[in-house]
Design a protein around this motif. Structure first.
Motif, PDB file in Angstrom:
ATOM      1  N   PRO A   6       0.852  -1.196   0.000  1.00 33.02           N
ATOM      2  CA  PRO A   6       0.000   0.000   0.000  1.00 33.02           C
ATOM      3  C   PRO A   6       0.891   1.251   0.000  1.00 33.02           C
ATOM      4  N   ALA A   8      -0.531   4.432  -1.306  1.00 27.60           N
ATOM      5  CA  ALA A   8      -1.441   5.443  -1.849  1.00 27.60           C
ATOM      6  C   ALA A   8      -1.823   6.514  -0.834  1.00 27.60           C
ATOM      7  N   ARG A  13       0.646  13.779   7.890  1.00 27.30           N
ATOM      8  CA  ARG A  13       1.271  13.751   9.217  1.00 27.30           C
ATOM      9  C   ARG A  13       2.761  14.080   9.166  1.00 27.30           C
ATOM     10  N   LYS A  20       4.384  11.034   1.129  1.00 27.44           N
ATOM     11  CA  LYS A  20       5.638  10.997   1.890  1.00 27.44           C
ATOM     12  C   LYS A  20       6.610   9.948   1.346  1.00 27.44           C
ATOM     13  N   SER A  84      -7.273   0.597  -0.365  1.00 28.10           N
ATOM     14  CA  SER A  84      -6.122   0.311  -1.230  1.00 28.10           C
ATOM     15  C   SER A  84      -5.803  -1.182  -1.201  1.00 28.10           C
ATOM     16  N   LYS A 208       7.496   2.746  11.084  1.00 25.99           N
ATOM     17  CA  LYS A 208       6.712   3.317   9.985  1.00 25.99           C
ATOM     18  C   LYS A 208       7.030   4.797   9.921  1.00 25.99           C
TER      19      LYS A 208
HETATM   20  O1  C5P Z   1      -0.586   6.884   6.721  1.00 31.47           O
HETATM   21  P1  C5P Z   1       0.085   5.609   7.101  1.00 31.47           P
HETATM   22  O2  C5P Z   1       1.582   5.697   7.057  1.00 31.47           O
HETATM   23  O3  C5P Z   1      -0.429   4.995   8.369  1.00 31.47           O
HETATM   24  O4  C5P Z   1      -0.295   4.563   5.964  1.00 31.47           O
HETATM   25  C1  C5P Z   1       0.217   3.252   5.960  1.00 31.47           C
HETATM   26  C2  C5P Z   1       0.483   2.821   4.529  1.00 31.47           C
HETATM   27  O5  C5P Z   1      -0.752   2.743   3.829  1.00 31.47           O
HETATM   28  C3  C5P Z   1       1.393   3.801   3.762  1.00 31.47           C
HETATM   29  O6  C5P Z   1       2.396   3.083   3.069  1.00 31.47           O
HETATM   30  C4  C5P Z   1       0.426   4.515   2.845  1.00 31.47           C
HETATM   31  O7  C5P Z   1       1.001   4.911   1.605  1.00 31.47           O
HETATM   32  C5  C5P Z   1      -0.652   3.455   2.612  1.00 31.47           C
HETATM   33  N1  C5P Z   1      -1.961   4.033   2.280  1.00 31.47           N
HETATM   34  C6  C5P Z   1      -2.619   3.590   1.129  1.00 31.47           C
HETATM   35  N2  C5P Z   1      -3.828   4.158   0.772  1.00 31.47           N
HETATM   36  C7  C5P Z   1      -4.387   5.132   1.516  1.00 31.47           C
HETATM   37  C8  C5P Z   1      -3.748   5.561   2.702  1.00 31.47           C
HETATM   38  C9  C5P Z   1      -2.536   4.981   3.070  1.00 31.47           C
HETATM   39  O8  C5P Z   1      -2.114   2.728   0.410  1.00 31.47           O
HETATM   40  N3  C5P Z   1      -5.511   5.694   1.099  1.00 31.47           N
END
Ligand code: C5P
Length: 227
Positions: A6, A8, A13, A20, A84, A208
């Motif tokens: 994932p 996306a 933050r 990021k 995602s 993370k």
């Molecule tokens: O925001 P956070 O770091 O907790 O997200 C965890 C992972 O999920 C990240 O690698 C982020 O790119 C992914 N993600 C995603 N789709 C989203 C939100 C987050 O694939 N809509």
């Protein structure tokens, strides 16, 4: 093993104005470090990346620059991590019976951790990398008053990779959609459906990357690893 990443999310933050995963870290992007670990893991044979259309050209260029020898497929990301992963599961080849899911933002996971999770997944329907918590964890009520102090010996901090039987995880995601469960990892869906999730020892350094402080720590760890 099939691997879904994932990727996306946004940079909210992190205080960044873009995904990021495209931020520079010790000479590469966060996304590149994650991909390099997946490429270096002998047990990973296929990589699916869920991303937003706006980021796809950058991600494709980074993947190309790494000269990966494994098939890489880009998949449309969703509005939440859960969405995602859902899209990623639908895009798996029909022969994929087990899958590892690993957050693009956990760019310090080692190839050995992927291999350990792959080996363990032959023995169980679901697993997560996790480490024992070091802090005492407090549960609080709506007024920020502590309501409970769980026994620390029973607490583990969840990481990724997380691995599952594909058919089982798909039906958990379907149920999650129907019942509008909002969860922050895939194991939570598995648990809610009453399926067992095994712990695999994770890595202290498998953080993370979420805030600018995490970026500084990750940079330090990666520089230490470089020969
Ligand atoms: O925001 P956070 O770091 O907790 O997200 C965890 C992972 O999920 C990240 O690698 C982020 O790119 C992914 N993600 C995603 N789709 C989203 C939100 C987050 O694939 N809509």
């Amino acid at each position: 093993m099939y691997l879904l990443i994932p990727a996306a999310g946004s940079g909210k933050r992190m205080g960044a104005d873009r995904n990021k995963l495209l931020i520079d870290l010790a000479g590469e992007t966060i996304f590149a470090w994650t991909l390099k670990a997946a490429q270096a893991s002998p047990s990973i044979a296929w990589i699916g990346i869920m991303c937003q259309p706006i980021d796809r050209p950058d991600f494709e260029a980074i993947a190309q620059g790494l000269h990966l020898t494994k098939p890489v497929v880009f998949i449309q990301g969703g509005d939440t991590r859960q969405a995602s992963v859902y899209n990623g599961l639908q895009a798996l080849p029909p022969e994929a019976d087990r899958v590892l899911i690993h957050d693009g933002a956990r760019c310090l996971a080692t190839p050995e951790l992927f291999d350990r999770c792959t080996a363990e997944l032959a023995t169980c329907p679901g697993l997560i990398a996790a480490i024992p918590v070091k802090d005492t964890i407090k549960q609080v009520d709506a007024n920020q008053i502590v309501s409970n102090t769980p026994d620390r010996a029973t607490l583990w901090a969840a990481q990724t990779p997380q691995g599952f039987e594909v058919a089982a995880l798909k039906s958990c995601h379907d149920r999650g959609l129907t019942e509008q469960w909002e969860v922050t990892d895939d194991a939570a869906l598995f648990e809610r459906c009453g399926l067992p999730v095994k712990i695999v020892m994770g890595e202290e350094t498998n953080l993370k990357v979420t805030t600018p402080q995490d970026l500084a720590i990750a940079e330090f760890i990666l520089r230490q690893r470089q020969p």
